[in-house]
Design an enzyme around this catalytic site. Structure first.
Site, PDB file in Angstrom:
ATOM      1  N   ASP A  34      19.492  25.848  -3.103  1.00  0.00           N
ATOM      2  CA  ASP A  34      18.016  25.562  -2.626  1.00  0.00           C
ATOM      3  C   ASP A  34      17.801  24.083  -2.773  1.00  0.00           C
ATOM      4  OD1 ASP A  34      15.838  25.888  -1.643  1.00  0.00           O
ATOM      5  OD2 ASP A  34      15.050  26.832  -3.169  1.00  0.00           O
ATOM      6  N   ALA A  36       0.787  -1.230   0.057  1.00  0.00           N
ATOM      7  CA  ALA A  36       0.162  -0.095  -0.120  1.00  0.00           C
ATOM      8  C   ALA A  36       0.832   1.225   0.063  1.00  0.00           C
ATOM      9  CB  ALA A  36      -0.776  -0.007   1.174  1.00  0.00           C
ATOM     10  N   TYR A  39      -5.641   0.589   9.372  1.00  0.00           N
ATOM     11  CA  TYR A  39      -4.435   1.278  10.122  1.00  0.00           C
ATOM     12  C   TYR A  39      -5.074   2.504  10.490  1.00  0.00           C
ATOM     13  CZ  TYR A  39      -0.629  -2.029  10.593  1.00  0.00           C
ATOM     14  OH  TYR A  39       0.108  -2.717  10.950  1.00  0.00           O
ATOM     15  N   GLU A  74      -1.291   6.523  -3.770  1.00  0.00           N
ATOM     16  CA  GLU A  74      -2.531   5.632  -4.176  1.00  0.00           C
ATOM     17  C   GLU A  74      -3.811   6.149  -3.535  1.00  0.00           C
ATOM     18  OE1 GLU A  74      -0.370   1.247  -4.948  1.00  0.00           O
ATOM     19  OE2 GLU A  74      -1.436   1.758  -3.153  1.00  0.00           O
ATOM     20  N   HIS A 115       7.365  -4.211  10.799  1.00  0.00           N
ATOM     21  CA  HIS A 115       6.291  -4.810  11.574  1.00  0.00           C
ATOM     22  C   HIS A 115       6.123  -6.257  11.515  1.00  0.00           C
ATOM     23  CE1 HIS A 115       1.620  -4.164  13.254  1.00  0.00           C
ATOM     24  NE2 HIS A 115       2.452  -5.129  14.010  1.00  0.00           N
ATOM     25  N   ASP A 117      -0.197   4.424   0.566  1.00  0.00           N
ATOM     26  CA  ASP A 117      -1.304   5.146   1.137  1.00  0.00           C
ATOM     27  C   ASP A 117      -1.441   6.694   0.816  1.00  0.00           C
ATOM     28  OD1 ASP A 117      -0.546   3.067   3.190  1.00  0.00           O
ATOM     29  OD2 ASP A 117      -2.645   3.387   3.512  1.00  0.00           O
ATOM     30  N   HIS A 143       6.598  -0.499   7.248  1.00  0.00           N
ATOM     31  CA  HIS A 143       5.986   0.779   7.156  1.00  0.00           C
ATOM     32  C   HIS A 143       7.033   1.550   6.923  1.00  0.00           C
ATOM     33  CE1 HIS A 143       1.936  -0.259   8.981  1.00  0.00           C
ATOM     34  NE2 HIS A 143       2.688  -1.210   9.886  1.00  0.00           N
ATOM     35  N   ALA A 167      -6.595   4.466   7.326  1.00  0.00           N
ATOM     36  CA  ALA A 167      -6.542   3.730   6.047  1.00  0.00           C
ATOM     37  C   ALA A 167      -7.057   2.341   6.322  1.00  0.00           C
ATOM     38  CB  ALA A 167      -5.138   3.993   5.443  1.00  0.00           C
ATOM     39  N   ALA A 168      -8.317   2.126   6.259  1.00  0.00           N
ATOM     40  CA  ALA A 168      -8.888   1.014   6.462  1.00  0.00           C
ATOM     41  C   ALA A 168      -8.841   0.318   7.799  1.00  0.00           C
ATOM     42  CB  ALA A 168      -8.637   0.052   5.235  1.00  0.00           C
TER      43      ALA A 168
HETATM   44 CU   LIG Z   1       2.128  -2.723  10.847  1.00  0.00          CU
END
Ligand SMILES: [Cu+2]
Length: 616
Positions: free
Chosen positions: A598, A307, A393, A312, A609, A309, A446, A390-391
């Site tokens: 710059d 994903a 999470y 997408e 995870h 997040d 993540h 997000a669903a």
């Molecule tokens: Cu996780």
């Protein structure tokens, strides 16, 4: 007259309506044939913004407000990039883009769930699990990420779950199949199945064992009652001030709070008051500007779970309204966020952004061991935070400003696990952990990306890598007689190639963002901020794999690019269903100088995870 609002103030609901109306009028097409993806502010040129706020010596001019509008045609999928002048109500530019899949609007996910629920093949598969009441079936619509066989269509994948009642935890009851849905044609185009591994069963059956989290579902007996009240009181209110709803001053800090549809809260034109001098620090900081969550399971269809997040799913458009469930304590100042529905109308998320002060523990303490006289002072921090869901999470994004001039950004990854069903005799190891009876949480990463448009005492900055290294000189050498010697080794990152580097904790690696044109008054070293992270995994998927290609920004912890107004997203403007590199690898295809320029720093950080049984 020079406008008094900060030039990076996000579009108001009225401005969004205005821009959408200009575009709708110009299209002269039945609006059922297209959807709005986004309507957002076109940032005015940086030099004009800086002139306006008095950070560079130039005549401040009134800036024309412009909106960037993206449309997606249905069913063709053609994307339109349109710039609208809000001053003249004219179209400034209109570009049609073929061969891309614009980001998914949250409405596509919600409509998708309804359509998948009604699909006869989905109903038939649900029935094979002994469930006939489709109102108890919930389908999380995910980006498909990658589909092996279906190409050239807009696709989402459904993750199917059962709920015993409206508020029960669906992630304890996953089903074993995945409808593939086309939001352009609004139809289910295929169904994929998860197949049990090394099992005597052909299919895994939905588990009905409960695994709840709402107190009313867990039961009062399981809610702790042995903690005494702890109150946060601010009898005199807060110590920050707010101008124009979103310009904040606190403890010598001054900044503007921006918000955009992908990155959510961003801190803009951040400065620190040093005596009578306002010293610029950041042009803009997006603490979580992009992310990818790659999963590790080897088998189809789980191996396409990756994903992105922000890119997408436009994560910030799924920001929480923190009216009743705000987790902050004390006096809180809220700011609304305004996003856009699929018809181009403004949708306000009340109280999306929280600003409050926190006690941050000890700042400094010293005891004179001779007199026993001690001094201790506590630290205060200003917190600017938001949540997005997000669903399964929930991500909390927290900016912390401290009294010692430091800035910290923290992500709180919470919510629920995304889960899958196992056959009764199935062992998910080493790719996941059983979290409930016949339910697996698959391991994943993540990987977040911060975008730091630095402006340390001016636009031209340099990045220096600092490693703590032992002296290479042999013991007995006059400069290393006892072999104890180590020191920080500084390496200036000269170009975009050299800047593709990663954290090395064995060397205590960090990076200095310096201004080589400004020296500290008595060290005579360039003034600097240090950039560091202690949670810095990088992409574990194989180079060349679909996920490592799509999440190429997570290949290195650090990237540095010369500022370019169009290079806003680490994953690019279009990353949905891409199979090619987008964003940062393209921005850095050509080796470009970054010293005393710059520059923008991109920092990849996050967590691996590896799921624990307690996570569900
Ligand atoms: Cu996780």
């Amino acid at each position: 007259m020079v406008q008094s609002l900060h030039p990076l103030t996000p579009l108001s609901p009225q401005e969004i309506k205005q821009a959408s109306a200009v575009v709708s009028d110009a299209r002269k097409t039945d609006p059922t044939f297209y959807n709005f993806v986004v309507v957002t502010l076109v940032d005015p040129p940086k030099d004009k913004v800086l002139a306006q706020i008095g950070w560079i010596d130039a005549e401040p001019l009134a800036l024309e407000r412009q909106a960037f509008v993206m449309l997606r045609d249905r069913p063709s999928g053609l994307a339109h990039e349109i710039v609208v002048s809000l001053k003249t109500n004219q179209i400034v530019s209109w570009k049609k883009v073929e061969g891309v899949q614009p980001s998914i609007h949250v409405s596509e996910a919600l409509i998708g769930e309804k359509i998948m629920r009604k699909d006869p093949r989905v109903i038939a598969e649900v029935a094979k699990h002994g469930i006939t009441d489709m109102s108890k079936i919930y389908i999380d619509s995910w980006p498909v990420g990658y589909h092996k066989t279906i190409k050239g269509r807009r696709l989402m994948q459904g993750l199917v779950y059962y709920r015993k009642h409206e508020n029960s935890n669906q992630y304890a009851h996953p089903l074993d199949f995945f409808p593939i849905y086309d939001p352009n044609t609004e139809e289910v185009v295929d169904i994929d199945f998860g197949v049990p591994r090394n099992s005597k069963f052909d299919r895994a059956q939905v588990p009905f064992e409960e695994n709840e989290y709402f107190p009313e579902n867990v039961g009062q007996d399981n809610v702790r009652k042995d903690v005494k009240p702890l109150k946060v009181e601010q009898p005199e209110g807060v110590s920050f001030t707010v101008k124009n709803s979103r310009e904040i001053e606190w403890q010598k800090w001054r900044f503007h709070i921006g918000f955009n549809y992908r990155e959510g809260v961003v801190l803009q034109t951040v400065s620190y008051q040093d005596g009578d001098q306002e010293r610029p620090i950041l042009y803009e900081l997006a603490g979580a500007a992009d992310m990818i969550v790659p999963y590790c399971n080897p088998y189809s269809p789980y191996n396409r779970k990756m994903a992105l997040d922000h890119g997408e799913m436009l994560l910030a458009t799924m920001s929480n309204s923190q009216k009743s469930d705000c987790s902050c304590l004390g006096h809180i100042y809220y700011i609304d966020a305004v996003v856009v529905d699929e018809h181009g109308q403004p949708a306000t998320i009340p109280n999306a952004i929280c600003i409050h002060e926190e006690d941050a523990g000890l700042l400094h303490k010293h005891t004179d061991f001779r007199t026993n006289i001690a001094h201790a002072s506590r630290s205060r921090r200003l917190v600017i935070s938001q949540f997005a869901t997000a669903a399964n999470y929930d991500y909390g994004f927290y900016y912390y400003l401290y009294q010692d001039g430091s800035i910290q950004f923290e992500v709180k990854a919470t919510g629920e696990l995304n889960t899958h069903v196992l056959a009764e005799d199935e062992d998910p190891r080493p790719y996941g952990t059983i979290v409930s009876k016949n339910v697996v949480g698959q391991h994943h990463q993540h990987l977040f990306m911060a975008r730091c448009d630095a402006m340390i005492d001016g636009l031209d900055n340099t990045v220096t890598q600092v490693d703590i290294v032992p002296s290479p000189l042999p013991m007995g050498h006059p400069d290393n007689e006892l072999g104890n010697v180590f020191y920080p080794e500084h390496t200036v990152l000269e170009d975009t190639e050299q800047a593709k580097t990663s954290v090395d904790s064995s060397k205590g690696r960090s990076w200095l963002i310096t201004n080589e044109n400004k020296k500290h008054p008595f060290t005579l070293e360039s003034v600097a901020y240090r950039l560091s992270t202690n949670t810095a995994p990088t992409m574990l998927a194989q180079p060349g794999s679909v996920v490592a290609t799509r999440g190429a920004f997570a290949r290195h912890n650090l990237w540095v690019t010369p500022y370019h107004p169009d290079q806003r997203f680490a994953s690019g403007l279009y990353c949905n269903q891409t199979e090619e590199e987008t964003g940062l690898p393209l921005y850095t295809k050509e080796k470009l100088p970054i010293r005393n320029k710059d520059i923008v720093l991109w920092l990849c950080y996050g967590l691996n995870h590896f799921v624990r049984v307690e996570d569900l």
